[in-house]
Design a protein around this motif. Structure first.
Motif, PDB file in Angstrom:
ATOM      1  N   THR B  17      18.235 -41.330-110.111  1.00  0.00           N
ATOM      2  CA  THR B  17      17.623 -42.313-109.856  1.00  0.00           C
ATOM      3  C   THR B  17      17.578 -43.804-110.426  1.00  0.00           C
ATOM      4  O   THR B  17      17.060 -44.487-109.882  1.00  0.00           O
ATOM      5  N   ASP B  40      17.733 -37.174-102.305  1.00  0.00           N
ATOM      6  CA  ASP B  40      17.240 -35.467-102.795  1.00  0.00           C
ATOM      7  C   ASP B  40      16.068 -35.816-101.736  1.00  0.00           C
ATOM      8  O   ASP B  40      14.734 -35.860-102.485  1.00  0.00           O
ATOM      9  N   ASN B  45      11.918 -39.996-104.880  1.00  0.00           N
ATOM     10  CA  ASN B  45      11.239 -41.021-105.717  1.00  0.00           C
ATOM     11  C   ASN B  45      12.238 -42.413-105.965  1.00  0.00           C
ATOM     12  O   ASN B  45      11.658 -42.825-106.848  1.00  0.00           O
ATOM     13  N   ASP B 119      21.960 -41.710-103.688  1.00  0.00           N
ATOM     14  CA  ASP B 119      21.495 -41.401-104.877  1.00  0.00           C
ATOM     15  C   ASP B 119      20.918 -39.613-104.489  1.00  0.00           C
ATOM     16  O   ASP B 119      19.986 -39.411-103.569  1.00  0.00           O
TER      17      ASP B 119
HETATM   18 MG   LIG Z   1      16.271 -38.081-108.964  1.00  0.00          MG
END
Ligand SMILES: [Mg+2]
Ligand SMILES: Nc1ncnc2c1ncn2[C@@H]1O[C@H](COP(=O)(O)OP(=O)(O)OP(=O)(O)O)[C@@H](O)[C@H]1O
Lengths: 230, 270
Positions: B17, B40, B45, B119
């Motif tokens: 990330t 995710d 995040n 991601d």
């Molecule tokens: Mg991550």
């Protein structure tokens, strides 16, 4: 010390295998019609060093001459001179019959050689380009497996024949999975987790030599896996 | 047509990330229209690292379920004009993501953007496979330690088997990004060296990001570390972006030098 052949690693175990083959045989072609002259010529040839006739399978090829009556004297001539006669090649049905009665195989004149019993069994090499990654499995059940790259930790490569790794061997490798004890494992850099040939295996925990880090070959010799560097 | 790049690793917590945020920002700073998708689901995040968590209204799952349009869900970055992100849902189940849904979102984004960065969540299961499915390129984030290298190796195997590119016989372009690299610890034999990692993974190196306290500081502030030009990690991410764009850059911050008093005082160990 050395674990016995393991059935689990012998992935497929079968009581017998049938393979098509072209065995070398010698064709013996009489150029005369009288058995006596044939015998004399044959004896002379053997004395001059025709020992192959006495050790390798021989086929009596009667396509060139007409043998009218009996096959018996021709076959006897061969047997007396220890020629390893296995078959007679002729198109004449009576002679074929006689050959069978004399315990020989009768082949048709036009027949070149016995066809392969099972075409699938002709060995076929599988070539893999690149590195085999952890979690991947590569299998060649028809012959050799060639890997143009490394076999990484957690990867497994198996072949009924040899396994060639043109890179580092860091994973598991099993050669001769159908029981071929002549199968070998070749690598540019030995650092394996497990190696096996014909069910005889060695894990890296039990054998430090699996981490030699050098190029070489592993073979099965008297129930033991033996490594020799190039 | 956009280039779809998955940022993936297998192992968790290696810096996916962090890297996604900095690479995406870097591409945008170089003038490329870039969008980042946070796959995710449940953990969310990427928005925190970008400092836009309080602007999240709709997310990827809402778009896929038809509860919001892409335009409503996309968040524009405060710092880089050409940068957008599509957040993950914090509340929804990860099974809410469907292959068809993801395909539609990527197809639609493809028309407006130059780069789509995905991601990936950690692991090798469905979530990670969805994130990589439509990729043209992959950034393989790896820490210099054995378990991370092995997980990356497994991920490469999946890239070769479980992606659309693989099924169509195309090859995904792979880039190795080594993060949290500490030349000192490598020197002391506590970490794998750059050469060790490269030898096992056999993937072209796109960058080496040094272990740096500035990363955590930046994350806590919600500013991708690439914006903190004074630190090594930012420079290393800029180099990585340049290499991703096909430029040649020499490796930096990978050699171990015993620090003298002078540099310790003036650089504060950054
Ligand atoms: Mg991550
Ligand atoms: N170069 C670096 N130096 C120091 N710390 C770093 C560096 N890169 C990442 N970190 C730290 O490592 C932790 C994990 O980073 P990050 O969340 O980016 O990993 P991730 O791979 O996305 O994790 P997950 O698998 O949970 O999604 C964070 O605390 C981050 O600040």
């Amino acid at each position: 010390m050395h674990p016995p052949a393991n059935d689990r690693l012998n992935l497929v175990s079968v009581p017998l295998r049938i393979k098509g083959t072209f065995l070398p045989a010698t064709l013996l072609q009489p150029a005369v019609t009288q058995p006596a002259r044939f015998r004399a010529g044959l004896a002379e040839r053997i004395s001059q060093g025709g020992a192959l006739l006495q050790t390798a399978p021989v086929v009596l090829d009667l396509a060139q001459v007409t043998v009218s009556d009996s096959l018996q004297p021709w076959v006897e001539a061969c047997r007396e001179l220890q020629v390893q006669l296995v078959a007679v090649r002729t198109d004449v049905p009576e002679l074929q019959q006689q050959a069978r009665e004399l315990g020989l195989v009768a082949l048709n004149g036009s027949e070149r050689s016995a066809p392969a019993a099972n075409q699938e069994e002709v060995p076929r090499t599988k070539i893999h380009q690149g590195t085999v990654r952890g979690g991947q499995q590569l299998l060649c059940e028809t012959g050799d497996l060639v890997i143009m790259g490394s076999v990484n930790p957690g990867a497994e490569v198996l072949a009924s024949g040899h396994v060639h790794v043109y890179g580092a061997l860091r994973g598991r490798v099993l050669a001769g999975i159908h029981g071929d004890r002549q199968a070998r494992i070749f690598t540019q850099q030995l650092d394996a987790e497990l190696v096996a040939i014909a069910g005889h295996y060695q894990t890296s925990q039990a054998a430090d030599w699996l981490h030699r880090g050098v190029a070489g070959c592993i073979a099965l010799e008297q129930e033991q896996l033996v490594f020799s560097s190039f | 047509m956009a280039k779809v790049i998955v940022v993936t690793s297998g192992k968790g917590g290696v810096g996916k990330t962090t890297s996604c945020a900095s690479l995406g920002s870097g591409l945008a700073l170089r003038g490329h229209r870039t969008v980042m998708i946070d796959f995710d689901v449940g953990l969310r995040n990427l928005d925190l690292i970008l400092g836009c968590e309080r602007r999240v209204v709709y997310d990827l799952v809402n778009v896929i379920q038809g509860e919001a349009s892409l335009q409503q869900a996309l968040i524009r970055d405060k710092r880089a004009d050409e940068l957008y992100m599509l957040p993950a849902s914090q509340t929804r189940d990860k099974d809410a993501l469907t292959l068809e849904g993801v395909q539609q979102v990527i197809a639609e984004l493809s028309r407006d953007f130059d780069y789509i960065l995905c991601d990936s969540p950690a692991g090798i299961e469905r979530g990670a496979q969805l994130a990589m499915y439509f990729a043209d390129e992959a950034v393989l984030v790896t820490n210099p330690e054995v378990s991370s290298v092995r997980d990356t190796d497994r991920i490469i195997g999946l890239l070769h088997a479980k992606t659309l590119a693989a099924k169509e016989g195309r090859k995904i372009t792979e880039h190795l990004l080594i993060t949290r690299y500490s030349p000192e610890r490598v020197h002391q034999g506590e970490m794998l060296s750059l050469e060790d990692v490269q030898e096992i993974l056999a993937v072209p190196l796109m960058g080496v990001i040094p272990e740096s306290e500035a990363v955590l500081t930046a994350s806590n502030k919600g500013i991708p570390v690439i914006h903190d030009e004074t630190c090594d990690a930012s420079q290393a991410y800029r180099d990585a972006v340049a290499r991703l764009l096909g430029e040649e850059r020499p490796l930096r911050f990978t050699e171990y030098r015993k620090q003298g008093l002078f540099s310790r005082v003036f650089k504060g160990g950054r």
